[in-house]
Design a protein around this motif. Structure first.
Motif, mmCIF file in Angstrom:
data_model
loop_
_atom_site.group_PDB
_atom_site.id
_atom_site.type_symbol
_atom_site.label_atom_id
_atom_site.label_comp_id
_atom_site.label_asym_id
_atom_site.label_seq_id
_atom_site.Cartn_x
_atom_site.Cartn_y
_atom_site.Cartn_z
ATOM 1 N N UNK A 186 0.819 -1.218 0.000
ATOM 2 C CA UNK A 186 0.000 0.000 0.000
ATOM 3 C C UNK A 186 0.850 1.263 0.000
ATOM 4 N N UNK A 187 2.021 1.184 0.628
ATOM 5 C CA UNK A 187 2.830 2.414 0.747
ATOM 6 C C UNK A 187 3.485 2.842 -0.569
ATOM 7 N N UNK A 188 3.396 2.004 -1.608
ATOM 8 C CA UNK A 188 3.962 2.371 -2.914
ATOM 9 C C UNK A 188 2.928 3.059 -3.799
ATOM 10 N N UNK A 234 15.081 10.936 1.616
ATOM 11 C CA UNK A 234 13.638 11.136 1.755
ATOM 12 C C UNK A 234 13.126 10.483 3.026
ATOM 13 N N UNK A 235 12.299 11.244 3.723
ATOM 14 C CA UNK A 235 11.632 10.673 4.891
ATOM 15 C C UNK A 235 10.534 9.730 4.409
ATOM 16 N N UNK A 236 10.244 8.726 5.224
ATOM 17 C CA UNK A 236 9.197 7.757 4.885
ATOM 18 C C UNK A 236 7.852 8.365 5.256
ATOM 19 N N UNK A 237 7.149 8.862 4.246
ATOM 20 C CA UNK A 237 5.887 9.572 4.462
ATOM 21 C C UNK A 237 4.860 9.045 3.480
ATOM 22 N N UNK A 238 3.587 9.282 3.753
ATOM 23 C CA UNK A 238 2.554 8.811 2.811
ATOM 24 C C UNK A 238 2.632 9.562 1.489
ATOM 25 N N UNK A 239 2.430 8.838 0.402
ATOM 26 C CA UNK A 239 2.301 9.496 -0.896
ATOM 27 C C UNK A 239 0.969 10.250 -0.925
#
Lengths: 412, 412, 412, 412
Positions: free
Chosen positions: A196-198, A346-351
């Motif tokens: 889902x995070x992609x 890049x920080x791990x954030x929602x697209x």
């Protein structure tokens, strides 16, 4: 048998094959809080299929042992309680043998279910089995990372295995490849499996940029160390400098000195540092400090994905059986996949428009979107067919026990 | 074969027999910093013979594996470095099998040495073997204490064994026995084995005093709990109250509730609290608070020894194979030995004229003479022939994982 | 005005006089958890009179501000809640000025009460006022100890005061005085004021022993340091060695180096170490390690009291206004009182038959009888009329911020 | 006098005016590690001018006291050592009075320098004085934040001031305003002052989005609490849930209960919670959890800036003298500036092409670009002329002591 069932069996079997070199004692230990004992991994991935596929969808399924839900749930708050992570190494029971029996029990039930899925849940079952398979592959990587961590805590420095590594050949010098920016797109689109995070695929503006053709090597990183890199505050993020000071970091994880010799410990045991091997087991802080020292920077995840999209998904993966990163094979852009996860800035954030999976499985990725940095590309203990250009891995900036390395970038 | 050699063999064999109920996995874990994994105990006691007897005195002795000195030295600063205690549970290697081989290697060499000791070291050898045997018996007790601690951390609550316990019969009421004080003597004298901390025998003045005829029972301790004992600051030492608050103590260690039922976990597994069993796994703070609540006090070690000297060394020891304390068998003074170690209100300090053993073995006892309290009498996991009236055990005031209980005393 | 009222006034005035060198800012800080800000001391001792004398016994007494009970109760669990000790330095309000007004309010009411005590409580009032006066004197010592600790945390190293110290004259060499043991008595007896922990007087058997004629000096202690005393595990108690390692101790508290010069910080500021001054601000661990290095031991509290009983209560006390310990004035037994508290090898435990004061004031001493060691004799910041031969002071073995030193003892 | 010199004087005077309500004692305390004592702020901003302007550029400048460099350097590693931040509250000296003298000394020298700057450094001087002024304004905000934190640790709950607040009038309901996305630009451009972290201006792609017309109110946030918001793991980021559990959060910082009444503590003291006031002193975790509960999300910083660019820079700032956030004054988009900093879902990272200031001043912003989230808009204790649409503030996700609130966003 369906292709999915075959893949299920193959992946399940590989988990057990990866444990073949372990003694019973090796299955039980947990040398750091972030890691887990191998036997816990074997049980947890099994519980995942039991809890999310068999329990809801397999008619008449008998739970193997009800206490396992508490013992082998990792972090799914909405699925019930879970045993505290830092104490996983304190559980001598169930024994390794019992966990293998648990695996057999679940494997049988799952193959039965796949052979004959109830019509109204067939789509859910397939989707969740697919997720469970990818989940187990992730834990295969963790199992090797954690075993390396466990063994490194033992003064005997045991080797997990002793493969024949390819003969060293001299690596091409680091060069630069230019990429045109503009309004590009990143993220996964389409029906194929992706986390889902992609998703969703979305537009990003990129300036033109350059990427190093290969990963930074041990020899190159050593120059940073010898230029006093670990003693110059101006090269480090504030948190990184604090970590260097309080943790007394002097080199990447698993480097050590024997007299004046630089040594390295990996899954093949301890040996003199190999100069051309990509530098591994770096924190974000170290990758960032190295880049600053080199007058460069780390790539963003959008830059990395933009560059990787055009590349073949090739490299040195779990499939090679080496479990050690290899030098760049040729000049020109390479090592995008396999070898080592590459830190991005890049920080791990929602697209934009991100939607987590519904229900408990929404906890899989979304709830970690804070204070983590993205790594891209996969490593020598990731299975090749687990990866994609859009794949996002993420760790804390101070973490180093995963197979992490760095590729430099620069502005034009 | 000499009596000493026979005793050596018997004690060595008992260590291994005590491990018979363990799975390989159970040998490896360490649920608390103060405890050690069973396999570490097996190796450490073996290293003790190797380092202090074989290495100095056995001609041509070959050290089994040189790294073991670091791994299995416990705390002898003057004998070299040692692996950090809190991390003993992180060592999957050497395996259990290798440790048993280590034991065989050392056993063989030691029996050879005892059969044919070099003349000029014979006295030292005998003295140190004797010490090593007592040392191994101490670790047999620790091994069972630690296994109980390890198992208690596991929600599955495994039982170490399931013996047939004697049928419950009603215990005699607690009564008091009066002792005359005066200028008495305590401490060990004579050629028989005793630890350095029991010497020299010396004069102590005692007022007349009374001792409870038996240990305090679970039922009696429960009355303290139900009278809000854990919530009344006035009953506790300041440090004890702080511990109760920060550790959220509500009952002795290994008590728990199942619904509204009081349960107890011991080496036989979990079961409803047995009312007449002596209350066990108490800290000094709890023993002291209970005594204050009861309007009594704990005995001093001199009072205890004075009273015990006249008693037969009988009770429920390791030898009974129960590993669970038993109710008082009859009216009148009893339970002085066996069942549970009894907290005294005496700090563990050197006797007047105390001299530690020379050299490294001087670290055995003397360096711990600070911030510990003395316990007397032995317990159900202590071997009978390990004990004496002058035997001094000692733990921190907050410790509870040993088999500790309490006997009340009062002034006249 | 009664003698008691006069003493009350004098002691209350001395607390304020001791604060004369302080800036407002100095009243507020707390550099370590164990210490308290000066203004807290001023308020706490006042609350003690308010809570234990005025509130129960002064007809119509108006509490100055009801929140002060929470803010200035130290540790009396049965007297209500109290503000957490480690946060006392976070309270800017009440201001110093308000605390002085609080003192005036309480002083007025207390003098009125003493002038005209209700008949039925007169005895209680006198006893508690006497206790409150001794309590305030203890806090005068704490106020100076804590100010020294506070100032030492400041790189500017402020001096509390700069008295004219007596000219240095060479100190007599350390000699030994022999004492006969036997069945002696220690502890306080009679109607004069003493704390509950000094009672009852009781018999103790002592072997013959020797005491050093004076305290150990800085020069003598320096020899221990230069003989690698802080790097030899065999000289230390296990807890002491752990503390040395983790706290990186290299010398007594308040010693530091300026280039290669040994410096010392005390209430007169920073200055080169004075060789003949008694070594101060030692932990029990250091005193014990020094004694072991010297082939001697520390005295027991019974030995100390037995020796001190025959001596005049003379020395360098708070009354001299120096607040710095002085070298031994002459050959022969001296420095028993004043200069520095002397560590004994006795744990702080109840005397046989000990009874704490009734009610809340029973918390004054009794609840600390665990894991502390006894010091004897008083120091250069203790008022002379606060002391007795039977006086027992007590601190943790690792504490060093009090004015603690050491006197050697040995067996015969 | 130049405009810059006038602004310098005005800002310097405002720092002192903000301290007018403080007692000497209030200047000294530090209730949390992240905060600093007011007197430290006054000295640190002064040192900034001394170290970065006067020392390098003012001919013949005499440093006020050389130890101040160590005491009042905050975090500039390349400018020398600095006193540990958590211990700033332990420094009673220099006194407040001395710090005011320090300020006068520096003010005089700086005004002299501005009146007559050496030609070759004039540009540097102007740039750094401008930076120093903005820096001091930031510390004015910190001084008030920290004073609130300090006072909140005191059970007396002192009020900093008691202004006449505007009469409550009912606030308009929360509505939504739509914004068109596309390829927009954010970041600062041009010669006017801005921090390095706001540059360079760069392109960003935005989808269309909606923003709430006003900040979320206390009443709205209370509905989240009453819907069990602090007890539902599914609403929280993993780190946030961990923080809620370990810190026992039940409401925003500075909320408390008096019986069943909801109370709020702010710079005006304690009072019943005001329903229409924007909810303040939220962590990122709470803002994010609230948004998830509401079925919305937080804006990105690009969305916020895009929306704010078109708005007048108006609102309730430090200039109003209230220091308390106010309800929305009217329907329609408002409260973009002033009132409360607004959490965005953007991590604080370098803009593409970011270049920190050269030399030591490069440490001002750049080294914090890790594990922090961006807040936008300014608050009721920020000076109006300190702000811009491109202004980026940043804090840790768990921080709550700043004046932080939340504005909802949603996709279209």
């Amino acid at each position: 048998m369906s292709a999915l069932a075959q893949r299920f069996q193959a992946v399940r079997a590989r988990s057990e094959a990866l444990c073949a070199p372990l003694e019973i004692e090796d299955y039980c230990i947990q040398a750091m809080e972030n890691a887990s004992p191998p036997k816990w991994h074997l049980a947890h991935v099994t519980w995942f299929f039991e809890a999310f596929v068999l329990a809801p969808f397999a008619p008449g399924y008998r739970v193997f042992q009800k206490e396992f839900a508490h013992l082998f749930n990792s972090y799914y708050e909405t699925a019930g309680t879970f045993f505290p992570r830092p104490q996983r190494g304190l559980l001598s029971r169930p024994t390794v043998k019992e966990i293998y029996r648990y695996r057999q029990h679940v494997d049988g039930a799952l193959l039965d279910l796949l052979a004959n899925p109830p019509q109204q849940h067939a789509a859910d079952i397939l989707q969740r089995v697919r997720l469970g398979i990818e989940h187990e592959i992730q834990h295969q990587e963790l199992l090797l990372m954690d075993t390396l961590s466990n063994f490194s805590a033992n003064p005997l420095l045991p080797a997990y295995h002793t493969p024949d590594l390819p003969a060293a050949s001299s690596q091409p010098p680091l060069d630069w490849q230019t990429f045109s920016g503009g309004l590009i797109e990143i993220g996964h689109e389409g029906a194929e499996f992706a986390y889902d995070n992609e998703r969703p695929r979305h537009k990003v503006w990129l300036n033109d940029f350059r990427l190093a053709t290969r990963l930074t090597s041990n020899a190159e990183y050593l120059a940073f160390i010898e230029d006093d890199g670990y003693h110059r505050a101006d090269l480090w993020l504030s948190d990184g400098w604090h970590t260097v000071q309080t943790q007394h970091w002097q080199a990447p994880l698993y480097w050590f000195k024997q007299g004046s010799d630089r040594m390295h410990f990996d899954l093949t045991g301890a040996h003199p540092l190999r100069e051309d091997e990509p530098v591994s087991h770096l924190s974000y802080y170290e990758a960032d400090a190295y880049a600053r020292w080199a007058g460069k920077r780390l790539p963003t995840e959008a830059e990395w994905e933009h560059a990787a999209h055009a590349q073949a998904l090739s490299g040195n993966f779990l499939d090679s059986g080496l479990y050690v990163p290899q030098p760049a094979p040729q000049p020109g852009l390479c090592q995008l996949y396999g070898e080592l996860w590459q830190w991005t800035q890049s920080a791990y954030l929602p697209y934009p428009g991100f939607r987590p999976l519904p229900g408990t499985l929404g906890e899989y990725n979304g709830k970690f979107m804070c204070d983590q940095m993205v790594l891209r590309g996969g490593c020598c203990v990731t299975a090749r067919d687990h990866l994609r250009a859009s794949y996002r891995n993420f760790f804390r900036a101070a973490d180093r026990w995963m197979f992490s390395g760095l590729r430099l970038a620069k502005d034009i």
